[in-house]
Enzyme design. Structure first.
Site, PDB file in Angstrom:
ATOM      1  N   ALA A  14       0.823  -1.210   0.000  1.00 44.56           N
ATOM      2  CA  ALA A  14       0.000   0.000   0.000  1.00 44.56           C
ATOM      3  C   ALA A  14       0.855   1.258   0.000  1.00 44.56           C
ATOM      4  O   ALA A  14       0.641   2.171  -0.797  1.00 44.56           O
ATOM      5  CB  ALA A  14      -0.931   0.002   1.217  1.00 44.56           C
ATOM      6  N   GLU A  34       9.777   3.771   6.527  1.00 43.68           N
ATOM      7  CA  GLU A  34       9.886   2.309   6.532  1.00 43.68           C
ATOM      8  C   GLU A  34      10.768   1.865   7.700  1.00 43.68           C
ATOM      9  O   GLU A  34      11.883   2.367   7.868  1.00 43.68           O
ATOM     10  CB  GLU A  34      10.470   1.805   5.216  1.00 43.68           C
ATOM     11  N   ALA A  35      10.253   0.927   8.499  1.00 44.46           N
ATOM     12  CA  ALA A  35      11.011   0.441   9.653  1.00 44.46           C
ATOM     13  C   ALA A  35      12.199  -0.407   9.247  1.00 44.46           C
ATOM     14  O   ALA A  35      13.191  -0.478   9.978  1.00 44.46           O
ATOM     15  CB  ALA A  35      10.089  -0.345  10.583  1.00 44.46           C
ATOM     16  N   HIS A 471      -2.640 -13.445   5.692  1.00 47.22           N
ATOM     17  CA  HIS A 471      -3.670 -12.647   5.036  1.00 47.22           C
ATOM     18  C   HIS A 471      -4.594 -11.992   6.061  1.00 47.22           C
ATOM     19  O   HIS A 471      -5.798 -11.879   5.834  1.00 47.22           O
ATOM     20  CB  HIS A 471      -4.522 -13.515   4.097  1.00 47.22           C
TER      21      HIS A 471
END
Length: 533
Positions: A14, A34-35, A471
């Site tokens: 995403a 972003e980690a 999921h």
């Protein structure tokens, strides 16, 4: 303190899409946080490199669950920890889900998310190697392809499926009936196509786009009922970024509810127990989670065929790697499963409720935190699960400390519907493997074993030897009611300037794998965001 128009948290399927779309406006400044680190591991490009990536803490998060099942098993839910997120470490299966999934979103009071709204999005983002059609896209940023097939063992699998009445499909995404065929995957020319490769890297040189790596976001900064930025740590040092327009959480169905709860947005009892002051009473943050419970089925083959002889020994693996380096093909150039199928567990259903994924190799028992290992004796494996579970689990913080472990309750098989349907999924796979010509290749079932017969034995085996589907959805689900975490435009209720764009907003399970649907969801969300700017 750096200031941006948009701060996007999470560079997965995403976040990469949002960074692409929002930074296309040269007048808007965009920060993507972003980690993990850069997606520079050479294994990311190699399709079957995912087995190593999933076990490596440098490229994957490993979230432990609550103990569950008769054996009180603790399972580790894996998520990508690098640019591209899980799309950089997953099995690359590309399914869009069924028309009815998206129409169900709209029917629940979420206008703009029906199939007629989403099909054009899929066609826009896709570059399908099979070419464009009314249901398929070509020329988009996300390249997908399917193998040419031809392996005799895999051809026998497909033929057995057609003997059961399933249609052989060249493109598994073109219809919603019972079907079987070679997997459509985010692979092109033998190389993985991650969300970072498709959507982010082509625009990284835009002067209005900034990417902050190795930066974990601990909480959203809220002032006067509005999200104005985020606080976190970069390489261990405190950082704060301000957002003049929006903060967008795209960290996935596990990390997004964590950030919301640490920010004081969530269920009163959960926050109080963790020592977090409440800012927005939103009882369903972290609740309503649904996840596929995947059964692992394995069969011993009667001949030394399939991939085990290559992938199960150091010498064979080197041979497969050499073939890949020379041709970008062979076992190392394939997705996690070579064949996919969708089927009905009983007559009279209006659409398939089971999914299977088959690969011509079999696995040794998995050790958490370690790479996937292949058996040496010839085998074939099948992952199978019911598509639309209605059992619900949850994700809750346990402390105000961002490094404290989450309390993840998988909620598997809490309903009779899920238990009965899942048992029938396994029996359907057995019918497939007992159908000629595939049956002539099979010696016997090794996992879970033919002695597992009753519904309860099947469910217990699924809990003991199966896995999550990776999921998870629903932990910040959209809907029209006050108790729904976000509205149909994915805006967080009670916090202006804050939006969630990832799998956590889905109130219904997509009938398949989530990588493609989440990128499409983000593309659609970008339409809404840009329309409001």
């Amino acid at each position: 303190m750096a200031q941006f128009d948009y701060v996007i948290v999470g560079a997965g399927p995403a976040g990469c899409v949002l960074a692409n779309r929002l930074s296309a406006d040269a007048g808007a400044s965009v920060l993507l946080v972003e980690a993990g680190g850069a997606d520079t591991s050479p294994l990311i490009a190699v399709p079957r490199g995912f087995g190593e990536l999933l076990g490596d803490p440098a490229t994957a998060w490993h979230y432990p669950t609550r103990p569950f099942g008769p054996a009180q098993r603790v399972e580790y839910w894996v998520r990508g920890k690098t640019l591209g997120g899980s799309s950089s470490v997953n099995g690359m299966v590309y399914n869009r889900g069924q028309r009815a999934d998206y129409d169900a979103l709209a029917a629940l009071g979420n206008p703009g998310w029906g199939w007629d709204d989403m099909l054009p999005v899929f066609r826009t983002i896709e570059d399908n190697a099979l070419g464009a059609s009314e249901l398929r896209g070509a020329g988009g940023p996300l390249q997908v392809s399917t193998s040419d097939g031809g392996d005799p063992l895999l051809e026998d699998v497909i033929t057995a499926g057609t003997e059961l009445g399933w249609q052989r499909a060249q493109d598994l995404n073109e219809a919603d009936e019972e079907r079987i065929g070679y997997t459509i995957a985010t692979i092109r020319d033998g190389r993985r196509v991650s969300a970072a490769g498709a959507f982010l890297h082509p625009v990284m040189d835009r002067p209005n786009l900034t990417v902050a790596l190795r930066t974990s976001v601990d909480r959203v900064v809220l002032e006067g009922g509005r999200a104005v930025g985020v606080q976190g740590r970069q390489d261990g040092q405190s950082v704060e970024y301000r957002a003049s327009r929006e903060v967008i959480l795209s960290s996935g169905a596990l990390a997004t509810p964590k950030i919301l709860q640490l920010s004081g947005i969530g269920d009163q009892a959960t926050l109080a127990a963790a020592g977090v002051g409440i800012v927005v009473d939103s009882p369903n943050v972290g609740a309503r989670m649904r996840e596929h419970r995947a059964f692992l089925m394995q069969f011993r083959l009667t001949e030394d065929i399939g991939y085990n002889r290559l992938l199960g020994t150091p010498e064979g693996l080197e041979q497969a790697q050499a073939e890949y380096r020379a041709t970008r093909g062979g076992p190392m150039g394939a997705p996690s499963s070579d064949i996919g199928g969708f089927f009905k567990t009983r007559a009279g259903l209006d659409r398939p409720d089971g999914q299977l994924q088959i690969a011509p190799y079999s696995l040794l028992p998995h050790q958490p935190g370690k790479a996937i290992e292949i058996e040496q004796e010839p085998g074939i494996m099948c992952i199978a699960y019911m598509l639309r579970p209605d059992s619900e689990g949850s994700v809750r913080i346990t402390s105000a400390d961002p490094d404290a472990p989450l309390d993840i309750d998988p909620g598997y098989f809490a309903t009779e519907h899920d238990r009965t349907t899942s048992a029938e999924v396994l029996r359907a796979v057995r019918r497939l493997f007992s159908t000629a010509p595939l049956s002539e290749r099979i010696s016997h079932e090794t996992v879970p074993g033919q002695e597992v017969r009753t519904d309860q034995e099947i469910i217990d085996a699924g809990l003991a030897t199966g896995s999550c589907g990776y999921h998870a959805i629903g932990t910040a689900a959209m809907g029209p009611d006050d108790e729904d975490v976000v509205d149909s435009r994915l805006r967080v209720r009670g916090a202006a300037g804050l939006r969630v764009v990832d799998a956590s907003v889905l109130p219904v399970m997509i009938s398949g794998n989530l990588n493609g649907p989440v990128s499409a969801l983000a593309w659609r969300a970008a339409d809404f965001i840009l329309g409001e700017a």
